[in-house]
Design a protein around this motif. Structure first.
Motif: not given
Length: 329
Positions: A117-119, A281-282, A286-290, A306-309
């Motif tokens: 994904g886009n991190t 994550s958003s 980069a360092s804590a995405g998943g 930074l938040i969606s649904f």
């Protein structure tokens, strides 16, 4: 029990088409082993035949959320507004639940697929050769992601579970650090309010299970609750007074079973009265995405950009399900 899967286009009751992944069983499968169905099919005291999950993080169209390709996902929508918007789509539509999110990540694990994904500004920080169309320098349009970014590594899967935007999910929360949840997948149909009677405490060996911040560390414990806020990689989680992670914590997706090797982020705020979860994550993570990343430090009033649904739908009418399959053959 065999769970089948099909990418379909379904119109909601307002007439908006939605690109969905439908997970379904036959009535015969349900009759043979109703109690063996995955948790996300257990809604309102019954095992339902189908759950449809938005393939894409939703966009807002005239105050109605929709799962469509080539769109910029909605942002700055708080938890309650997101849940209300999903219900406006019609009967059985709802905000995606924690149980549904976990079904997707657990299926990925069963398939041996690592969700991308886009991190990192349109790319996957772990696999920079994987890239989607980044239109503003940091976010990507839905439907432009490579298949590696779907939950199962195919075009039939659900995209956006890692990166681009955090996403609200229902059915899990912290109350001053104490983990609470709505059993099974009842969050797909019941009251999600802070005082709803459906919330239950997570219990381990007769004690309430807590996720707390203590001296800069995230700790899972049944011991003393402490005030604080912090985050860590899942592999850095500390167990306080516990020999191992309790089964209920795995069942609720606090951490995956291979957490000791995971860098997905885990955040807690054990001080605020209620924290509801965002997952995945958003673009900056980069360092804590998943896909397993879990952020339990936002009040339901938070409307961050930074938040969606995303919305989901459950069905229990076999003729309706077969009709959808025939139209999307």
């Amino acid at each position: 029990m065999e769970i089948k899967k099909k990418a379909v286009i379904v119109k909601d009751e307002t007439g908006i088409p939605n690109y969905m992944t439908m997970f379904y069983m036959t009535p015969e499968d349900r009759q043979q082993e109703p109690e063996g169905a995955p948790e996300m099919f257990k809604i309102g005291g019954k095992t339902r035949l189908a759950v449809l999950i938005s393939q894409y993080t939703n966009v807002m169209m005239k105050n109605i959320p929709a799962s469509l390709p080539y769109q910029k996902p909605a942002e700055c929508v708080n938890f309650d507004r997101a849940a209300e918007a999903c219900r406006r789509k019609g009967e059985n539509w709802h905000l995606m639940t924690n149980a549904e999110w976990l079904y997707l990540t657990e299926e990925a694990d069963r398939l041996g697929h690592t969700i991308g994904g886009n991190t990192n500004h349109g790319k996957d920080a772990d696999n920079p050769e994987q890239e989607a169309w980044c239109y503003d320098g940091y976010t990507v349009l839905t439907g432009t992601e490579p298949v590696e970014w779907s939950h199962d590594g195919t075009a039939e899967g659900v995209f956006g579970l890692k990166g681009n935007f955090w996403e609200w999910v229902s059915g899990l929360r912290l109350v001053r650090g104490c983990i609470e949840y709505i059993p099974h997948n009842d969050a797909a149909t019941c009251d999600l309010g802070p005082g709803a009677p459906t919330w239950q405490p997570a219990i381990h060996e007769g004690e309430r299970l807590k996720l707390i911040a203590d001296e800069g560390e995230v700790k899972l414990t049944t011991g003393e609750r402490k005030d604080g806020w912090t985050g860590c990689h899942m592999s850095e989680l500390k167990l306080e007074g516990l020999k191992e992670v309790p089964e209920i914590a795995y069942k609720l997706g606090i951490v995956p079973r291979d957490w000791k090797s995971r860098k997905d982020g885990l955040w807690t705020d054990s001080e605020i009265e209620e924290a509801v979860p965002v997952r995945g994550s958003s673009f900056y993570s980069a360092s804590a995405g998943g896909a397993a990343a879990l952020h339990l430090s936002n009040p339901r009033s938070n409307g961050s950009n930074l938040i969606s649904f995303r919305s989901a739908l459950w069905l229990d009418d076999w003729e309706l399900i077969t009709g959808i399959l025939e139209r999307n053959a």
